[in-house]
Write an enzyme that holds these catalytic residues in place. Structure first.
Site, PDB file in Angstrom:
ATOM      1  CG  MET A 150      -1.381   1.044   1.966  1.00 53.71           C
ATOM      2  SD  MET A 150      -0.272   1.623   3.196  1.00 53.71           S
ATOM      3  CE  MET A 150       0.431   0.238   3.920  1.00 53.71           C
ATOM      4  N   PRO A 151       2.017   1.338   0.473  1.00 51.31           N
ATOM      5  CG  PRO A 151       3.653   1.521   2.109  1.00 51.31           C
ATOM      6  CD  PRO A 151       2.752   0.533   1.442  1.00 51.31           C
ATOM      7  CG  LEU A 152       3.163   5.208  -5.432  1.00 52.97           C
ATOM      8  CD1 LEU A 152       3.760   4.061  -6.244  1.00 52.97           C
ATOM      9  CD2 LEU A 152       2.071   5.915  -6.217  1.00 52.97           C
ATOM     10  CB  VAL A 175       4.977  -2.112   4.655  1.00 53.73           C
ATOM     11  CG1 VAL A 175       4.908  -2.524   3.203  1.00 53.73           C
ATOM     12  CG2 VAL A 175       4.676  -0.638   4.811  1.00 53.73           C
ATOM     13  CB  THR A 198       1.203   8.071  -1.709  1.00 54.78           C
ATOM     14  OG1 THR A 198       1.757   9.218  -2.364  1.00 54.78           O
ATOM     15  CG2 THR A 198      -0.306   8.224  -1.605  1.00 54.78           C
TER      16      THR A 198
END
Length: 126
Positions: free
Chosen positions: A1-3, A34, A72
């Site tokens: 999910m982090p970009l 993460v 993000t």
């Protein structure tokens, strides 16, 4: 999910770039919960005239080795988790590829979970 978007001056070796990618992923796994394989990292290298920064903003002496990291991610992490992430990224980048902590700039952009689609036109987290 982090970009993750990593921006730096052009001219670093593939090994340097790989160390940045590995260092940020490892830090997110250790401090941001993460999941394994949740790895989406873009690296952009810029010519000198495309990479503008203040070398002394807030009394931090930056060099042309500055790396700007923008992450993000879903909102909801604590201030302590964010601080741990910043420290761990700076430590990892210091260890490999040898960046000074002053040359590590990090920005978090938090979004709601429904703002992601990982493929197939589906909002997997909604």
């Amino acid at each position: 999910m982090p970009l993750v978007r990593i921006s730096l001056r052009r001219g670093k070796s593939p090994g340097h770039i790989a160390a940045l990618r590995h260092g940020i992923y490892q830090a997110m796994r250790e401090t941001f919960n993460v999941p394994e394989n949740d790895r989406f990292i873009l690296v952009s290298q810029h010519d000198a005239d495309e990479f503008d920064y203040d070398p002394n903003y807030l009394g931090i002496a930056r060099s042309d080795d500055l790396v700007i990291v923008q992450i993000t991610c879903n909102s909801g992490r604590t201030v302590e988790q964010k601080q741990a992430l910043y420290r761990r990224v700076a430590e990892n980048f210091s260890n490999d590829p040898g960046l000074r902590p002053e040359d590590v700039f990090i920005n978090l952009v938090e979004v709601a979970k429904e703002n992601w689609s990982f493929g197939n036109g589906i909002a997997q987290y909604a």
